[in-house]
Design a protein around this motif. Sequence first.
Motif, PDB file in Angstrom:
ATOM      1  N   GLY A  66       0.837  -1.241  -0.205  1.00  0.00           N
ATOM      2  CA  GLY A  66       0.044   0.326  -0.104  1.00  0.00           C
ATOM      3  C   GLY A  66       0.325   1.514  -0.081  1.00  0.00           C
ATOM      4  N   GLU A  67       0.154   2.081   0.186  1.00  0.00           N
ATOM      5  CA  GLU A  67       0.797   4.081  -0.170  1.00  0.00           C
ATOM      6  C   GLU A  67       1.842   3.856   1.102  1.00  0.00           C
ATOM      7  N   ILE A  68       3.071   4.332   1.353  1.00  0.00           N
ATOM      8  CA  ILE A  68       3.317   5.041   2.251  1.00  0.00           C
ATOM      9  C   ILE A  68       3.069   6.203   2.538  1.00  0.00           C
ATOM     10  N   THR A  69       2.510   6.726   4.361  1.00  0.00           N
ATOM     11  CA  THR A  69       1.810   7.276   4.719  1.00  0.00           C
ATOM     12  C   THR A  69       2.532   7.730   5.655  1.00  0.00           C
ATOM     13  N   GLU A  70       1.699   9.134   6.344  1.00  0.00           N
ATOM     14  CA  GLU A  70       2.749   9.307   7.351  1.00  0.00           C
ATOM     15  C   GLU A  70       2.430   8.860   8.151  1.00  0.00           C
ATOM     16  N   PHE A  71       1.803   8.604   8.661  1.00  0.00           N
ATOM     17  CA  PHE A  71       1.380   7.500  10.033  1.00  0.00           C
ATOM     18  C   PHE A  71       2.699   5.873  10.001  1.00  0.00           C
ATOM     19  N   ILE A  72       2.856   5.381   8.442  1.00  0.00           N
ATOM     20  CA  ILE A  72       4.000   4.590   8.718  1.00  0.00           C
ATOM     21  C   ILE A  72       5.597   5.301   8.566  1.00  0.00           C
ATOM     22  N   LEU A  73       5.710   6.578   8.640  1.00  0.00           N
ATOM     23  CA  LEU A  73       7.063   7.019   8.289  1.00  0.00           C
ATOM     24  C   LEU A  73       6.909   7.607  10.019  1.00  0.00           C
ATOM     25  N   ILE A  74       6.369   8.168  10.587  1.00  0.00           N
ATOM     26  CA  ILE A  74       5.939   8.329  12.144  1.00  0.00           C
ATOM     27  C   ILE A  74       6.673   7.099  12.953  1.00  0.00           C
ATOM     28  N   ARG A  75       5.122   5.802  12.656  1.00  0.00           N
ATOM     29  CA  ARG A  75       5.240   4.177  13.498  1.00  0.00           C
ATOM     30  C   ARG A  75       7.512   3.690  12.853  1.00  0.00           C
ATOM     31  N   ALA A  76       7.677   3.991  11.751  1.00  0.00           N
ATOM     32  CA  ALA A  76       8.827   3.406  11.205  1.00  0.00           C
ATOM     33  C   ALA A  76       9.794   4.241  11.936  1.00  0.00           C
TER      34      ALA A  76
END
Length: 133
Positions: free
Chosen positions: A32-42
């Motif tokens: 799926g899309e790389i969202t800001e939420f995913i970047l924060i979690r990473a």
Amino acid sequence: MKKIINIFLLAFVLNILWENLHSFLYLNYKGGEITEFILIRASLFDALLITLILLPFIFFDILKDKSWLIVVIGIVIAVLNEWYGLNTGRWMYNSFMPILPIINVGFTPTFQLGILGYVSFKWNKIIEWFFGL
């Protein structure tokens, strides 16, 4: 404890910047899309890893003059993490990601933990000295 929290927060901020700057080198996250939420979690995960890497350098005097090992340890952990992520399909690189030969992982994620761990360790010392924290 205050030092550990400061290092975690510093590592988190640095990782947020790094993740946002190199996210365009990835095709997707779990399809799926790389969202800001995913970047924060990473970034939270990476900050935790960096904090764990730095613990021995904080508590054992014998390692205080060997902070270059932070870079080596960070690179090894990052490569293992990239192999895991790529082999399980958690993420995919796009054609812009420079790939390191032989180990076949991306350039920017390979050096992320090592560089940001070292910078977090050194900057925390400067912040402690300057602000008396």
